[in-house]
Design an enzyme around this catalytic site. Sequence first.
Site: not given
Length: 344
Positions: A65, A212, A214-217, A221
């Site tokens: 990273y 992830s 949150l589904g990569r954000g 939203g």
Amino acid sequence: MAEEKKLVMPRVKLGTQGLEVSKIGFGCMGLSGVYNSPVAEQEGIAVIKYAYSKGITFFDTADIYGANANEVLVGKALKELPREKIQLATKFGIVGVDASMMMVKGTPEYARLCCEASLTRLGVDYIDLYYQHRIDTSVPIEETIGELKKLVEEGKIKYIGLSEASPDTIRRAHAVHPITAVQMEWSLWTRDIEDEIIPLCRELGIGMVPYSPLGRGFFGGKAVVESLSQDSFLANHPRFRKENLDKNKNIYLRIESLAKKHGCTPAQLALAWVLEQGDDVVPIPGTTKIKNLDDNIGSVGVKLTEEHLKEISDAVPLSEVAGGRSYESMANATWKYANTPPKP
């Protein structure tokens, strides 16, 4: 909205080897870029310290990273926190990534070099949870885990983890030394681990760490109600490309509608769904914004029944999700076994 200020962050056992962590962890990757521009050092440190002040003690990073920068940042934040109360996770095994391939390496010698380098960058004497980030199939997993076992015996790491590993790899690794946690992508729209990986980990007493969640954000939203920078990695992610995003927006709108019914935000509902998958499940959402961090923490106050969980799952039919889930699917994963030594 779920009331964050009244919440006490629960603590759970991750796996059966003795590691206790906060029910929600914090994924530090985004502080050093990838989804966005890197934040200023003091800003990143402030986010980590704020997370700790709210009860999050489980922090996740990796040597890849920010080309080592994330570990350095986390290490500086740790200097301002009580080390003995922190559960620190980092990872090795990805040598590099470009538009067409991911380069991985898992030799025993490389594992040891990476561990020593991470200890130096983090400025710590030991790593609580050390993952093999991706599996190098050119090296028997028994050899890699054998070296990690030696690092445990030497006190340099406390627990061993695997990330994005197959059922066979997990079982073989666990036979050499108990695996404490497996880190996999898991969210409302990425659920392929539920058939084999989850049952196997529960059989072996291995904790699950969804990244992830949150589904990569997306379920916060991102790219739907919040703009997406064209400089972001996500601009080229299959599920965020315009042709697929136009279809996936309908999924977000369904979750948004259900969230209103539960009196919470879409992100809180999506994260609560992950949290409710079991006491052995510890998601590690990341963010660069205190507002989003508070939102994530508030998800522990969203209580869902079995009926609610089914209703939420049914709102995201996997057959309707447009686009592959990850870099691997995006680049068709040309995996290269590299000979590059780790950076100091």
